[in-house]
Every structure is written in C-alpha cells, then in structure tokens.
Motif scaffolding. Structure first.
Motif, PDB file in Angstrom:
ATOM      1  N   PHE A 647      21.392 -19.559 -12.892  1.00 42.50           N
ATOM      2  CA  PHE A 647      21.853 -18.077 -12.637  1.00 42.50           C
ATOM      3  C   PHE A 647      20.755 -17.256 -12.729  1.00 42.50           C
ATOM      4  O   PHE A 647      20.284 -16.355 -11.909  1.00 42.50           O
ATOM      5  CB  PHE A 647      23.015 -17.731 -13.488  1.00 42.50           C
ATOM      6  N   LEU A 648      19.895 -17.377 -13.979  1.00 40.68           N
ATOM      7  CA  LEU A 648      18.737 -16.623 -14.415  1.00 40.68           C
ATOM      8  C   LEU A 648      17.775 -16.394 -13.239  1.00 40.68           C
ATOM      9  O   LEU A 648      16.863 -15.746 -13.185  1.00 40.68           O
ATOM     10  CB  LEU A 648      18.391 -16.808 -15.664  1.00 40.68           C
ATOM     11  N   ARG A 649      17.593 -17.566 -12.442  1.00 41.28           N
ATOM     12  CA  ARG A 649      16.412 -17.649 -11.422  1.00 41.28           C
ATOM     13  C   ARG A 649      16.857 -17.249 -10.235  1.00 41.28           C
ATOM     14  O   ARG A 649      16.101 -16.977  -9.242  1.00 41.28           O
ATOM     15  CB  ARG A 649      16.252 -19.187 -11.254  1.00 41.28           C
ATOM     16  N   GLN A 650      18.243 -16.612 -10.032  1.00 42.67           N
ATOM     17  CA  GLN A 650      18.670 -15.983  -8.735  1.00 42.67           C
ATOM     18  C   GLN A 650      18.299 -14.484  -8.674  1.00 42.67           C
ATOM     19  O   GLN A 650      18.900 -13.662  -9.037  1.00 42.67           O
ATOM     20  CB  GLN A 650      19.973 -16.368  -8.558  1.00 42.67           C
ATOM     21  N   ARG A 651      16.914 -14.430  -8.155  1.00 41.26           N
ATOM     22  CA  ARG A 651      16.481 -12.933  -8.064  1.00 41.26           C
ATOM     23  C   ARG A 651      16.520 -12.472  -6.632  1.00 41.26           C
ATOM     24  O   ARG A 651      16.614 -13.308  -5.511  1.00 41.26           O
ATOM     25  CB  ARG A 651      14.938 -12.961  -8.644  1.00 41.26           C
ATOM     26  N   SER A 652      16.798 -11.421  -6.401  1.00 47.60           N
ATOM     27  CA  SER A 652      16.857 -10.633  -4.984  1.00 47.60           C
ATOM     28  C   SER A 652      16.195  -9.364  -5.266  1.00 47.60           C
ATOM     29  O   SER A 652      16.124  -8.760  -6.048  1.00 47.60           O
ATOM     30  CB  SER A 652      18.350 -10.530  -4.505  1.00 47.60           C
ATOM     31  N   PRO A 653      15.551  -8.947  -4.286  1.00 46.81           N
ATOM     32  CA  PRO A 653      14.820  -7.614  -3.959  1.00 46.81           C
ATOM     33  C   PRO A 653      15.948  -6.410  -4.131  1.00 46.81           C
ATOM     34  O   PRO A 653      17.035  -6.429  -3.671  1.00 46.81           O
ATOM     35  CB  PRO A 653      14.353  -7.552  -2.427  1.00 46.81           C
ATOM     36  N   LEU A 654      15.279  -5.255  -4.904  1.00 50.73           N
ATOM     37  CA  LEU A 654      16.115  -4.311  -5.222  1.00 50.73           C
ATOM     38  C   LEU A 654      15.626  -3.123  -4.548  1.00 50.73           C
ATOM     39  O   LEU A 654      14.403  -3.007  -4.146  1.00 50.73           O
ATOM     40  CB  LEU A 654      16.008  -3.815  -6.748  1.00 50.73           C
ATOM     41  N   THR A 655      16.628  -2.331  -4.146  1.00 54.02           N
ATOM     42  CA  THR A 655      16.123  -0.971  -3.113  1.00 54.02           C
ATOM     43  C   THR A 655      15.513  -0.059  -4.142  1.00 54.02           C
ATOM     44  O   THR A 655      14.637   0.908  -3.594  1.00 54.02           O
ATOM     45  CB  THR A 655      17.368  -0.398  -2.788  1.00 54.02           C
ATOM     46  N   GLU A 656      15.703  -0.258  -5.529  1.00 58.16           N
ATOM     47  CA  GLU A 656      14.871   0.708  -6.219  1.00 58.16           C
ATOM     48  C   GLU A 656      14.600   0.127  -7.653  1.00 58.16           C
ATOM     49  O   GLU A 656      15.165  -0.904  -8.095  1.00 58.16           O
ATOM     50  CB  GLU A 656      15.786   2.101  -6.742  1.00 58.16           C
ATOM     51  N   GLU A 657      13.580   0.496  -8.090  1.00 61.43           N
ATOM     52  CA  GLU A 657      13.094  -0.256  -9.623  1.00 61.43           C
ATOM     53  C   GLU A 657      14.143   0.046 -10.712  1.00 61.43           C
ATOM     54  O   GLU A 657      14.428   1.285 -10.776  1.00 61.43           O
ATOM     55  CB  GLU A 657      11.788   0.305  -9.778  1.00 61.43           C
ATOM     56  N   VAL A 658      14.689  -0.837 -11.496  1.00 60.91           N
ATOM     57  CA  VAL A 658      15.582  -0.597 -12.345  1.00 60.91           C
ATOM     58  C   VAL A 658      14.916  -1.232 -13.454  1.00 60.91           C
ATOM     59  O   VAL A 658      15.087  -2.418 -13.917  1.00 60.91           O
ATOM     60  CB  VAL A 658      17.035  -1.189 -12.000  1.00 60.91           C
ATOM     61  N   PRO A 659      14.671  -0.462 -14.680  1.00 65.83           N
ATOM     62  CA  PRO A 659      14.067  -0.896 -15.623  1.00 65.83           C
ATOM     63  C   PRO A 659      15.323  -1.438 -16.838  1.00 65.83           C
ATOM     64  O   PRO A 659      16.498  -0.831 -16.712  1.00 65.83           O
ATOM     65  CB  PRO A 659      13.482   0.211 -16.691  1.00 65.83           C
ATOM     66  N   ASP A 660      15.012  -2.459 -17.606  1.00 67.48           N
ATOM     67  CA  ASP A 660      16.177  -2.958 -18.827  1.00 67.48           C
ATOM     68  C   ASP A 660      16.611  -1.624 -19.634  1.00 67.48           C
ATOM     69  O   ASP A 660      15.919  -1.082 -19.798  1.00 67.48           O
ATOM     70  CB  ASP A 660      15.698  -3.976 -19.372  1.00 67.48           C
ATOM     71  N   PHE A 661      17.845  -1.694 -19.427  1.00 75.54           N
ATOM     72  CA  PHE A 661      18.541  -0.609 -20.013  1.00 75.54           C
ATOM     73  C   PHE A 661      19.979  -0.920 -20.702  1.00 75.54           C
ATOM     74  O   PHE A 661      20.880  -1.437 -20.122  1.00 75.54           O
ATOM     75  CB  PHE A 661      18.395   0.697 -19.321  1.00 75.54           C
ATOM     76  N   VAL A 676      24.745  -0.898 -18.714  1.00 76.69           N
ATOM     77  CA  VAL A 676      23.568  -1.954 -18.765  1.00 76.69           C
ATOM     78  C   VAL A 676      23.067  -1.702 -17.180  1.00 76.69           C
ATOM     79  O   VAL A 676      23.647  -1.841 -16.273  1.00 76.69           O
ATOM     80  CB  VAL A 676      24.149  -3.295 -19.013  1.00 76.69           C
ATOM     81  N   ALA A 677      21.614  -1.837 -17.319  1.00 77.21           N
ATOM     82  CA  ALA A 677      20.788  -1.700 -16.227  1.00 77.21           C
ATOM     83  C   ALA A 677      19.695  -2.933 -16.572  1.00 77.21           C
ATOM     84  O   ALA A 677      19.187  -3.159 -17.457  1.00 77.21           O
ATOM     85  CB  ALA A 677      20.092  -0.528 -15.871  1.00 77.21           C
ATOM     86  N   THR A 678      19.675  -3.858 -15.343  1.00 77.96           N
ATOM     87  CA  THR A 678      18.774  -5.096 -15.683  1.00 77.96           C
ATOM     88  C   THR A 678      18.280  -5.219 -14.434  1.00 77.96           C
ATOM     89  O   THR A 678      18.385  -5.108 -13.267  1.00 77.96           O
ATOM     90  CB  THR A 678      19.643  -6.156 -15.925  1.00 77.96           C
ATOM     91  N   SER A 679      16.732  -5.517 -14.338  1.00 82.80           N
ATOM     92  CA  SER A 679      15.915  -5.506 -13.398  1.00 82.80           C
ATOM     93  C   SER A 679      15.744  -6.975 -12.752  1.00 82.80           C
ATOM     94  O   SER A 679      15.077  -7.327 -11.682  1.00 82.80           O
ATOM     95  CB  SER A 679      14.079  -5.461 -14.070  1.00 82.80           C
ATOM     96  N   ALA A 680      16.495  -7.831 -13.484  1.00 83.05           N
ATOM     97  CA  ALA A 680      16.573  -9.267 -12.952  1.00 83.05           C
ATOM     98  C   ALA A 680      17.831  -9.735 -13.501  1.00 83.05           C
ATOM     99  O   ALA A 680      18.503  -9.354 -14.415  1.00 83.05           O
ATOM    100  CB  ALA A 680      15.466 -10.047 -13.376  1.00 83.05           C
ATOM    101  N   PRO A 681      18.495 -10.956 -12.900  1.00 83.29           N
ATOM    102  CA  PRO A 681      19.693 -11.438 -13.536  1.00 83.29           C
ATOM    103  C   PRO A 681      19.501 -11.875 -15.039  1.00 83.29           C
ATOM    104  O   PRO A 681      18.213 -12.132 -15.688  1.00 83.29           O
ATOM    105  CB  PRO A 681      19.736 -12.809 -12.599  1.00 83.29           C
ATOM    106  N   SER A 682      20.264 -11.574 -15.796  1.00 82.06           N
ATOM    107  CA  SER A 682      20.217 -11.457 -17.165  1.00 82.06           C
ATOM    108  C   SER A 682      21.437 -12.074 -18.150  1.00 82.06           C
ATOM    109  O   SER A 682      22.330 -12.041 -17.394  1.00 82.06           O
ATOM    110  CB  SER A 682      19.721  -9.947 -17.694  1.00 82.06           C
TER     111      SER A 682
END
Length: 779
Positions: A647-661, A676-682
């Motif tokens: 699951f943590l390796r399943q990355r997809s492109p985002l329309t906007e940059e989302v910093p971890d929060f 929660v905002a996350t830049s990648a599966p977490s």
C-alpha cells in the motif's frame, strides 16, 4: 374520605411508624461521624484506587461521554469490562455528581457508602417483611444487619457494600416468590438481582447464585409435597421469567467481564498471581479467616478484627443472640413454611460462620474444589451469610414472640436481666475502645411514644426489642475512621501531589504521558494521584488488569519503550536518574527532579515506510532496545507486512503539492478527529494503546485498524487530504447496553399493564380477610 384515611392508618401501624424509627436510628448512629467528617476506609484502596477511578469516570460522564475507559491510567484502562463495577449501575451517579479530586473524592465515596448502608437497612427491613415478619420484628432484624460485623467490614469498599446492599432484598423477594409466584414477585426479584450484579459483577454474584441454588433446591420439593405440583410449576415459570429479565438487564456487565477476564492477571497475595480463569493456588486461598479464639466476638465486642481488610468481624451481639433464641422459642407454634424458613436460615447462618473459620472448620478445603466458590480466597468474606440470616432469624423471632406472648412486666424484667449480662460486657468494651455513641438511645422514648400513638401494644418484649436495637446501634462500631488518619496525609503523598500540580503547567502535558521512577513512593500511587489532574501515565493500582498492559506497566528497564509510547516527561526520585544524557532537567521539587525526554513520540505520527515486521512481542522488544526512528518508520506484525508495504508503494501523481500535515480538530475522552494531508500513501499512527474497542473512519468510511509498533493504533491513508475519526466504543458492550435499556422498558411497560390486575387481586384478598373468609397469613 374515610375510605382514603383507613389505608393510610393501616400503613402507619404496620410499617410507617417502624420505618420512621429505622430512619431515626440510622441518622443518629452516624451523626457524630458525619459532623466530624469521618471517612470509610481512607487507606490504600480508596485513596489510590477507587477515589481516582470514580473521580475520572465521573469527570468523563459529566462531559457527556461514556466512561468506557480511563485514559489517564495504565496507558488506557478498559473500565467497561472490569469485574469491580459496571458503569451502568445507576446509584454510582456517574454523570450526575462531581466526585472531586484528591481527598474530596474519598469524601464523596463516603457519602455514597452512607447512602448504600441506608439501602441495606431498608432492604433488610423489606426482607423480613416479605418473609412474613411484622414491622416490629423487621426493625429489630434490620438493625442487626446494619450493625453486623460483615456490614462494617464491607463498608470499607464502595463497590462491595453497594452490591451487597441488594442481597437482603433478593433473599426477601425469593421467599415472596415461593409464597406468591407472579409478576410482582418476579419484578422485585429481577430488580434486586440486577442491581446487585451490575453494582459489582464479582464476589456478590457468586454468593447470590449460591443462595438461589440452595434455597430453591430445598424449597421446591417442599412445595411439591405440601402444596402440590401446580404451585411448584408456577414458581418455576416465575423463576424462568425472572431469569430472562435479569439476563437482559445484566448482560452488559457480565458478558464483557467474563470474556475479557480470560486475558487479565489477578494478584491474590504477595508475589502470587493468576492469569485468566486459572485456579487460585492453595497457599493464597487461606487468607483473612476467623480464628477460633476470636469467636467470642460473635457475642460481644464489635471492634474490627484482622479480617475483611482489617475492618470486619462476626459480631451480632446480644441483639442477635436474643433474636435467634426467640426464633426457636416459638418454633413449634410456626406454620409449616415458617418452620422451613427458620431451619434453612439457621443452617445457612451456621454455614456462614463455619466458612468464616476457613481451614479451622474444613470449609475452605471444600470451597477450594467447588466452581465459583474457589474464586473467593478470603474465608472471612463468607461471614456475610452469618450476618444476614441471623438478622432474618432475629426479625422473625422478635415478631413471632411479640404476637403470641404478652409478657408481664415482671417477666420482661427477668428476661432483661438474663440478657443484660452481655450488654454489661458490651458497655465495658465499648467504653474502653471509645466506640460509644449515645444518640441512638434517644430513639427509645421517642419510639415508645410513637408506638403508643399508633395504638401498638407496648409489651415488655416490644420495649426490650426496641431497647436492644437502639443499644446495638449506639455501641457497635460503625466502620468510620477519622479523616486525619487517612493515608492521604502521608508525607510522601503530599509531596507527590505538589510535584504533580507543578506538572500541569508543562507544555503538551495532556497529550503525552509521564513516567515515574521512585523507590520511596510507588509509581502506581503517582499515577493515581496524577489522574486527578488529567495527567496520563503507564501505571495503575488495580487487580485484575489486562495481562499485556500489566507487563508493559513494568517495562521500566526496556530502553526507548516509554518514549515510544508517548512519555514526554520523567519524574525521578532521589535515588533514580534518567537513562539518557540527552534528557533535559526542567526543574527540581524537593527530592524529585523532572526531566524532558529527548525522543518522545507525539500523539499522532505520519510515516511513509516500514522498518520491518515482528513475528512476536519478544522480537519487537529486541528491536526497540536497539533503537529506531519511530517518528519516521514503523513496524507491523508479520501477517500485515506485505499488505501495508504494498500500500505504501502505491503512489500516484497529484494535481497540487500537498505537504504532510496532521492537525487534531476535535478531541474528547472517546473521540479524536484529525485533518490529515499527506504527500504519499502513509500510515497514520495514533499513540494510544491498542484495544479492540477502537474504531476508525476515513472520510466517513469505516476502515480496519492496524496494530503498529506492537501496541499502537494505525490506519492506512491514500495521498491527499483526509478526515480521520478515531472512536473508542466497545461494540459488544454497546449492543448489550441497548439490550439492557430495551429490557428495562419492557419491564416497566409490563408493570404498568399488570398494575390494575394486581390492584384488583390485592383488594379481593383484603376483602376476604376483613370478612374472615381467610386468615391474614393465608392471604
């Protein structure tokens, strides 16, 4: 108008005047203790167990949440499955009263104890009335139940006295059900049994089951023989209905406790513990028993003995001796069921006394091999049977003799002289032990006046019974202790409380945990004191507790583990010190030093990679000893590793940059809502102790929980913005709570529907009695 006045006059003569005297005796017995501010058992159990627990539970309930668990103790103590008490018991008044903190909580427990002693007093009166005794006998017998040695001993613990306060009513309703099976007796039996069970689903339940099994097993054959199979069938049907109501009302307490006790550890003596439903070892099964040399305390000296926590005893005094003697004096004149009741009560009273003697009588050797009874390891706790059934015999004895004997004044004086010897001994002992309280003696002249105005014959026996009752209430020890003797005032405790008050100003103190290392004051005491102020820790004074959490409580020597589980601050005693040189000394209070731990894990952490997996707890403990960056990586169990890693390796492109929060937008005792905002599966970790009662929803959808880092909670989040809601809500408990409320509603509606029928039958019986068609006893 005359028709309305007559029932009121009848009630006043039968019960009203005696209930008024009962209340006067109760109030005057405890008035000096109340005015002095005395407490019940202000020692370790109430100062560092029940006081903090009820204080925190009431605070949670007052804020509108259900106290399923206590967040400040033992990294989260699951209260909903505790065998000590059920949070659904109405007369703990959770959500209704503020217990306060520190010594105020113990004062609140004392007021609750007074309340339940009054319930026990009234229920003992009801027991004797339901058994066929009159108001005068019920007053004498109920007074004995109030002043008995077991009652005094049980008053030390609120959960025990609360539960046993309903046992007399259960006994009385069982007797009434035999005589008049029907909805009224079913209602009374169901209510008393249910309140007893949910007040404390433990020792008292075993005693209640023992009574019911023995009583109905003896009574049913007797009724088949004397009143036919039809009456016995009505009794059996009534019992089945009562059992169904009790099951519905109490399942919320008994089922979670029974299931979860299998995973608990119970300490039964110094360095002796049992896990789950294991048998108590013999060497721990023989504590707190009555010694043969102490049997004289049955007749005189209510001073507490070294049993039942040091506060109980077998005392019944001259009142009980006189009552039992009178019950057998008129034995031949009793009707058949009355004889059965006297014989059964006598045998059970003797059994209670012999059981209290433990190994000296051989009863303990028997109990050790009997299911359920082998869960009660202190022989002195069985003395409750001696107290209750002697009180029943006393009530029946005084009432029966008062009905049939019109003793002359000279005859009454002669009987009083015979019994007076015991009172002289009592007075001497009471004077020397300073237990004398003369106020209940004021009830004697007041009672004689009220009895005269109620047109109740004042015979020598009635005068003697009233005098004996008031003397017993005046002389017998009432179980309270001066507040200045409370363990609260121990110097170590007062110093600890001052240190804890200083901790409340530290940043993040309420979202992290505090570790305590002190050889002078137990960490469990520190933790319970800290709970008053909402400070969370790893420790607790309680048995039984969940097995895994108990061992985690004692992992002080395991490197990095306290920090992993959220320890942000450390309190060190004079002889202790932190393990890491990077921990920061914040301040010193007396001999105690407070440190800020360098590597504390916060309440919420967002990680994007796994450090690996563990196959068992030992492997993870080895990993944490070596150390790893738990604010960046996590470990999961071996069965979850492949799924989480993929699951943590399943990355997809985002329309906007989302910093971890991660931001907590709502937090109360049972709920945490996070944005929660996350830049990648977490993997989002909530640093609360894992329990199956936790549930999670992500963006409104329920998701499975992961067990992370052995004992933490985690959920998988896809990249982007998420709303995550964690809730502590035991599903089985909640369903059983709904069942309890539904059963109660059915019980109330059935009672309302049955009231006109019962009222009509009652008026019919009264009419038959007035016309002489049947005797009052038969009716």
């Amino acid at each position: 108008m005359e028709q309305r006045t007559e029932p009121a006059k009848t009630f006043w003569q039968r019960d009203g005047v005696f209930l008024l005297l009962l209340l006067l005796i109760f109030v005057l017995r405890y008035t000096p203790s109340i005015l002095r501010g005395d407490l019940f058992g202000p020692f370790i159990d109430n100062i560092w167990i029940y006081g903090p627990i009820f204080s925190r539970a009431s605070e949670i309930a007052l804020h509108g949440s259900c106290p399923y668990w206590l967040d400040t103790m033992l990294t989260g103590y699951p209260l909903f499955d505790s065998p000590h008490f059920s949070i659904t018991y109405p007369f703990y008044f959770l959500g209704w009263i503020n217990y306060g903190i520190e010594l105020d909580a113990v004062f609140t427990l004392t007021r609750l104890t007074f309340f339940h002693l009054l319930i026990l007093y009234l229920n003992s009166y009801a027991m004797i009335r339901l058994a066929g005794g009159g108001g005068f006998g019920a007053l004498c017998g109920a007074t004995l139940a109030l002043i008995g040695g077991s009652t005094v001993g049980y008053s030390t613990w609120i959960t025990i006295i609360a539960s046993y306060s309903w046992l007399p009513l259960l006994i009385g309703s069982a007797i009434w059900l035999l005589k008049r099976p029907g909805f009224a007796s079913v209602l009374l039996l169901s209510a008393s049994a249910s309140l007893l069970i949910i007040a404390s689903p433990a020792q008292s339940v075993i005693h209640a089951l023992l009574f019911c099994l023995c009583f109905f097993a003896c009574a049913l054959p007797w009724f088949v023989k004397n009143q036919g199979a039809g009456h016995a069938l009505k009794i059996i049907l009534s019992l089945l209905v009562a059992l169904a109501f009790v099951a519905g009302l109490t399942a919320v307490a008994t089922i979670p406790m029974t299931i979860d006790t299998a995973g608990m550890i119970r300490h039964v003596g110094n360095r002796t513990a049992v896990i789950g439903h294991q048998r108590i070892p013999w060497q721990a099964f023989t504590s707190a028993q009555l010694e043969p040399a102490q049997l004289w305390h049955v007749f005189a000296s209510s001073w507490p003995l070294g049993i039942l926590g040091g506060f109980g005893g077998p005392y019944i005094g001259p009142l009980g001796v006189a009552g039992v003697t009178l019950s057998w004096l008129r034995f031949r004149g009793q009707e058949r069921f009355g004889k059965f009741l006297v014989m059964f009560s006598t045998l059970f009273a003797i059994y209670g006394l012999l059981a209290g003697l433990g190994t000296h009588s051989g009863i303990t050797q028997l109990h050790f091999h009997l299911p359920l009874l082998n869960r009660i390891r202190e022989a002195g706790r069985h003395l409750i049977w001696f107290t209750i059934f002697v009180s029943l015999l006393t009530g029946l004895g005084f009432d029966t003799c008062a009905r049939h004997f019109r003793l002359s004044l000279s005859g009454g004086i002669g009987a009083a002289i015979v019994a007076g010897g015991l009172w002289i001994v009592e007075l001497v002992i009471a004077y020397r032990s300073h237990t004398w309280n003369w106020l209940p003696l004021c009830v004697i002249p007041v009672g004689l006046v009220l009895l005269h105005l109620a047109r109740i014959g004042i015979t020598a026996l009635v005068t003697t019974g009233l005098t004996f009752s008031c003397l017993a209430a005046a002389i017998a020890h009432n179980g309270t202790t001066p507040s200045y003797l409370a363990s609260y005032y121990d110097p170590e405790n007062l110093i600890a409380l001052r240190v804890i008050q200083g901790l409340t100003n530290l940043p993040g103190i309420y979202t992290s945990r505090v570790a305590f290392r002190d050889s002078a004051f137990r960490p469990g005491h520190w933790a319970m004191d800290a709970s008053f102020y909402g400070i969370r820790s790893f420790y607790m004074n309680m048995t039984p507790v969940p097995y895994d959490q108990f061992w985690d409580m004692n992992r002080e020597s395991l490197p990095n583990y306290r920090e992993l589980m959220g320890a942000r601050y450390l309190v060190c005693g004079e002889k202790e010190k932190p393990r890491s040189d990077s921990d920061t000394l914040l301040f010193q209070g007396g001999q105690y030093r407070i440190y800020r731990l360098a590597n504390s894990m916060p309440l919420t952490v967002l990680v994007h990679e796994l450090g690996g997996y563990y196959s068992d707890a030992a492997q993870f403990y080895s990993r944490i000893c070596l150390g790893f960056d738990y604010n960046r990586i996590a470990y999961v169990s071996q069965p979850d590793y492949n799924h989480v890693s993929a699951f943590l390796r399943q990355r997809s492109p985002l329309t906007e940059e989302v910093p971890d929060f991660v931001q907590i937008v709502k937090s109360d005792f049972n709920n945490r809502t996070l944005c929660v905002a996350t830049s990648a599966p977490s993997l989002l970790i909530l640093n609360e102790y894992y329990n199956k009662a936790w549930h999670a929803r992500v963006n409104g959808r329920e998701v499975p929980l992961l067990r992370v880092n052995l004992n933490q909670i985690g959920v998988l989040l896809r990249q982007g913005r998420n709303i995550v809601h964690f809730e502590y809500k035991p599903a089985l408990f909640w369903k059983l709570l709904i069942l309890q409320r539904a059963t109660f509603a059915i019980l109330v509606l059935t009672a309302i529907a049955a009231y006109p029928v019962g009222r009509s039958a009652s008026l019919k019986r009264s009419s038959l009695v007035e016309t002489g068609a049947v005797s009052p006893d038969t009716a």
